[in-house]
Design an enzyme around this catalytic site. Structure first.
Site, PDB file in Angstrom:
ATOM      1  N   ASP A 173      -2.738 -25.397 -71.552  1.00 31.62           N
ATOM      2  CA  ASP A 173      -2.378 -26.619 -70.841  1.00 31.62           C
ATOM      3  C   ASP A 173      -1.377 -27.351 -71.724  1.00 31.62           C
ATOM      4  O   ASP A 173      -1.754 -28.013 -72.685  1.00 31.62           O
ATOM      5  CB  ASP A 173      -3.649 -27.442 -70.607  1.00 31.62           C
ATOM      6  CG  ASP A 173      -3.368 -28.762 -69.916  1.00 31.62           C
ATOM      7  OD1 ASP A 173      -2.186 -29.133 -69.791  1.00 31.62           O
ATOM      8  OD2 ASP A 173      -4.349 -29.420 -69.516  1.00 31.62           O
TER       9      ASP A 173
ATOM     10  N   GLU B 250       3.985 -27.466 -45.508  1.00 35.24           N
ATOM     11  CA  GLU B 250       2.874 -26.634 -46.007  1.00 35.24           C
ATOM     12  C   GLU B 250       3.303 -25.179 -46.072  1.00 35.24           C
ATOM     13  O   GLU B 250       3.974 -24.677 -45.162  1.00 35.24           O
ATOM     14  CB  GLU B 250       1.645 -26.799 -45.110  1.00 35.24           C
ATOM     15  CG  GLU B 250       0.928 -28.112 -45.374  1.00 35.24           C
ATOM     16  CD  GLU B 250      -0.241 -28.350 -44.428  1.00 35.24           C
ATOM     17  OE1 GLU B 250      -0.507 -27.498 -43.568  1.00 35.24           O
ATOM     18  OE2 GLU B 250      -0.878 -29.410 -44.560  1.00 35.24           O
TER      19      GLU B 250
ATOM     20  N   THR C 219       1.874 -30.998 -66.962  1.00 35.17           N
ATOM     21  CA  THR C 219       2.393 -32.112 -66.184  1.00 35.17           C
ATOM     22  C   THR C 219       3.909 -32.024 -66.289  1.00 35.17           C
ATOM     23  O   THR C 219       4.449 -31.335 -67.150  1.00 35.17           O
ATOM     24  CB  THR C 219       1.962 -33.480 -66.757  1.00 35.17           C
ATOM     25  OG1 THR C 219       2.516 -33.609 -68.073  1.00 35.17           O
ATOM     26  CG2 THR C 219       0.450 -33.616 -66.826  1.00 35.17           C
TER      27      THR C 219
ATOM     28  N   LYS D 285       5.468 -36.015 -68.843  1.00 33.59           N
ATOM     29  CA  LYS D 285       5.278 -36.444 -70.235  1.00 33.59           C
ATOM     30  C   LYS D 285       6.549 -36.094 -71.022  1.00 33.59           C
ATOM     31  O   LYS D 285       7.610 -36.591 -70.652  1.00 33.59           O
ATOM     32  CB  LYS D 285       3.992 -35.832 -70.771  1.00 33.59           C
ATOM     33  CG  LYS D 285       2.765 -36.341 -69.971  1.00 33.59           C
ATOM     34  CD  LYS D 285       1.428 -35.828 -70.461  1.00 33.59           C
ATOM     35  CE  LYS D 285       0.313 -36.329 -69.558  1.00 33.59           C
ATOM     36  NZ  LYS D 285      -1.004 -35.747 -69.930  1.00 33.59           N
TER      37      LYS D 285
ATOM     38  N   ARG E 107       6.148 -37.962 -62.068  1.00 38.75           N
ATOM     39  CA  ARG E 107       4.708 -37.722 -62.205  1.00 38.75           C
ATOM     40  C   ARG E 107       4.319 -36.527 -61.334  1.00 38.75           C
ATOM     41  O   ARG E 107       4.506 -36.555 -60.123  1.00 38.75           O
ATOM     42  CB  ARG E 107       3.980 -38.986 -61.730  1.00 38.75           C
ATOM     43  CG  ARG E 107       2.530 -39.108 -62.083  1.00 38.75           C
ATOM     44  CD  ARG E 107       2.116 -40.572 -62.038  1.00 38.75           C
ATOM     45  NE  ARG E 107       2.776 -41.275 -63.132  1.00 38.75           N
ATOM     46  CZ  ARG E 107       2.365 -41.252 -64.407  1.00 38.75           C
ATOM     47  NH1 ARG E 107       1.297 -40.591 -64.745  1.00 38.75           N
ATOM     48  NH2 ARG E 107       3.042 -41.892 -65.338  1.00 38.75           N
TER      49      ARG E 107
ATOM     50  N   TYR F 289       7.074 -32.605 -43.862  1.00 34.65           N
ATOM     51  CA  TYR F 289       5.899 -31.737 -44.063  1.00 34.65           C
ATOM     52  C   TYR F 289       6.362 -30.314 -44.259  1.00 34.65           C
ATOM     53  O   TYR F 289       7.215 -29.823 -43.525  1.00 34.65           O
ATOM     54  CB  TYR F 289       4.960 -31.793 -42.852  1.00 34.65           C
ATOM     55  CG  TYR F 289       3.645 -32.431 -43.210  1.00 34.65           C
ATOM     56  CD1 TYR F 289       2.762 -31.790 -44.089  1.00 34.65           C
ATOM     57  CD2 TYR F 289       3.273 -33.670 -42.696  1.00 34.65           C
ATOM     58  CE1 TYR F 289       1.573 -32.384 -44.466  1.00 34.65           C
ATOM     59  CE2 TYR F 289       2.081 -34.268 -43.061  1.00 34.65           C
ATOM     60  CZ  TYR F 289       1.227 -33.628 -43.943  1.00 34.65           C
ATOM     61  OH  TYR F 289       0.059 -34.216 -44.320  1.00 34.65           O
TER      62      TYR F 289
HETATM   63  C1  LIG Z   1      -2.158 -35.616 -69.175  1.00 33.53           C
HETATM   64  C2  LIG Z   1      -2.943 -34.367 -69.241  1.00 33.53           C
HETATM   65  C3  LIG Z   1      -3.522 -33.809 -68.089  1.00 33.53           C
HETATM   66  C4  LIG Z   1      -3.635 -34.541 -66.768  1.00 33.53           C
HETATM   67  O1  LIG Z   1      -2.511 -34.912 -66.176  1.00 33.53           O
HETATM   68  P1  LIG Z   1      -2.537 -35.981 -64.957  1.00 33.53           P
HETATM   69  O2  LIG Z   1      -1.161 -35.867 -64.430  1.00 33.53           O
HETATM   70  O3  LIG Z   1      -2.863 -37.294 -65.570  1.00 33.53           O
HETATM   71  O4  LIG Z   1      -3.563 -35.535 -63.981  1.00 33.53           O
HETATM   72  C5  LIG Z   1      -4.116 -32.574 -68.205  1.00 33.53           C
HETATM   73  N1  LIG Z   1      -4.174 -31.930 -69.374  1.00 33.53           N
HETATM   74  C6  LIG Z   1      -3.676 -32.454 -70.509  1.00 33.53           C
HETATM   75  C7  LIG Z   1      -3.777 -31.677 -71.788  1.00 33.53           C
HETATM   76  C8  LIG Z   1      -3.062 -33.691 -70.487  1.00 33.53           C
HETATM   77  O5  LIG Z   1      -2.599 -34.225 -71.614  1.00 33.53           O
END
Ligand SMILES: *Cc1c(COP(=O)(O)O)cnc(C)c1O
Length: 413
Positions: free
Chosen positions: A195, A52, A221, A224, A230, A50
């Site tokens: 994003d 925090e 993220t 990807k 993840r 932990y």
């Molecule tokens: C995949 C994705 C997310 C969300 O990611 P998670 O890890 O699945 O919560 C947010 N924004 C965009 C543009 C994405 O492609």
């Protein structure tokens, strides 16, 4: 006691999943294969702790090693993207976006974000999300050529006076003009957020424009194209650092997942290697080959083609729906996902399109020659979607090909 001895039900399912990953062509553009080193950090004893708070300022004792790990993750991410501040604690992309909104906005503020069917993400204001009930989302769309029309965006920004302009997408395949969008935001006094969940690896590898030096705040993220575990991450200007940290913890989350943060740090080290540039460039080259092969076979590519790792294809002119194409390809050993096309006349559960991409198969080492073969198989599977025997034949060929590109050679559950 090993997992196999103690819990064969789970071990066997993991082995079956490993076999599935090994024997198929993973073409969902949001998926990838992490390295053995990332996997080792992810499965480490850091999960027990932990912590925090943030490095040097924790609410728990015994955090001296965890602090080193988290600080390395932060420093490496800063270096990759040229960021002034980084928070590596978001549990995934969606919570990173929620924390980002909370950091920058008051409830009820207006956010100008892209429509889901044009490539936006659920968390960018889709009515089914919690955020859509908290903020006032206004949605822009791509134009008839499939591009983001900055004149239209400017007109919408002047009309709606958003507090935040949001870019970065899940199914959009073109480059983004961050400087042009920042200019519009300045004109109307809006903050900017990108994003980069899908394309972070391409940006890290120097293959796409980097929003981090230009925008107020960037979320991503890490699993990807960036090819880490993840998870999520927020990068921002120093002036937003305090608000971002407070929004993540204690605003939204509790204890950070330090095993995941250790794995993020390892993935970031990999992204700083020269080889990662080559990887990112190959992802794009491979997507470009698929684009050419599909255009030559009369496929309808949304947004006119691709500048990144993915393609959104309207398959209805081939006499089937996105769901039917998705199922046929699954039977042929090729995993893609059904997807809405802009202003899709069909339903989300059975849309007009499929979305596919090259990050995972590029990690396996596949290049231009394999792309040509794979495009041929995808076309064959779509044409023969009602012919189980043909689909099984393709699946056998897929399995043969994947044997030449081994995945996790030593792994066994
Ligand atoms: C995949 C994705 C997310 C969300 O990611 P998670 O890890 O699945 O919560 C947010 N924004 C965009 C543009 C994405 O492609």
């Amino acid at each position: 006691m090993t997992l196999q001895n103690y819990d064969p039900a789970i071990a066997n399912s993991l082995q079956a999943e490993l076999d599935r990953q090994r024997e198929g062509l993973e073409m969902i553009p949001s998926e990838n294969f992490v390295s053995p080193a990332v996997l080792e950090a992810l499965g480490s004893i850091a999960t027990n702790k932990y912590s925090e708070g943030y490095p040097g300022k924790r609410y728990y004792g015994g955090c001296e090693n965890i602090d080193v790990i988290e600080q390395l993750a932060i420093d490496r991410a800063k270096k990759i993207f040229g960021a002034q501040h980084v928070n590596v604690q978001p549990l995934s992309g969606a919570p990173a976006n929620i924390a980002a909104y909370e950091a920058l906005l008051e409830h009820g503020d207006t956010i100008l974000g892209m429509d889901l069917s044009h490539g936006g993400h659920l968390t960018h204001g889709h009515p089914v999300t919690q955020s859509s009930k908290i903020y006032n989302f206004v949605r822009y769309k791509t134009d008839a050529q499939g591009l983001i029309d900055l004149d239209n965006l400017r007109a919408m920004a002047i009309e709606h006076k958003p507090k935040l302009i949001l870019v970065g997408y899940s199914a959009y395949s073109r480059e983004i003009d961050y400087a042009g969008i920042k200019q519009i935001a300045n004109e109307v006094g809006a903050l900017t957020m990108a994003d980069m969940a899908h394309i972070a690896g391409l940006i890290a590898g120097g293959q796409m424009n980097n929003p981090v030096p230009i925008f107020d705040l960037v979320t991503t993220t890490t699993h990807k194209t960036l090819r880490g575990p993840r998870g999520g991450m927020i990068l921002c200007k120093a002036k937003h650092a305090k608000a971002v940290n407070k929004a993540v913890f204690p605003g939204l989350q509790g204890g950070p997942h330090e095993n995941v943060i250790a794995a993020k740090a390892v993935a970031f080290k990999e992204a700083l290697e020269p080889e990662f540039k080559i990887y990112a460039a190959q992802i794009k080259k491979n997507a470009k080959i698929l684009e050419q092969e599909f255009l030559a076979r009369d496929y309808k590519l949304m947004f006119g083609g691709t500048d990144n790792h993915l393609l959104l294809i309207d398959v209805t002119n081939k006499g089937l729906s996105g769901k039917e194409a998705d199922h046929a390809l699954d039977a042929a050993g090729i995993t893609v996902n059904k997807n809405m096309i802009p202003d899709d006349p069909r339903s989300p559960m059975d849309p007009s399109g499929i979305r596919l991409g090259t990050p995972a198969i590029t990690t396996r080492g596949m290049k231009e020659d394999e792309m040509k073969i794979i495009a041929g198989w995808i076309d064959e599977a779509i044409i023969n979607w009602q012919n189980p025997k043909k689909l099984a034949n393709i699946r056998a060929s897929v399995k043969e090909l994947t044997k030449k590109f081994p995945l996790y050679r030593e792994l066994k559950y």
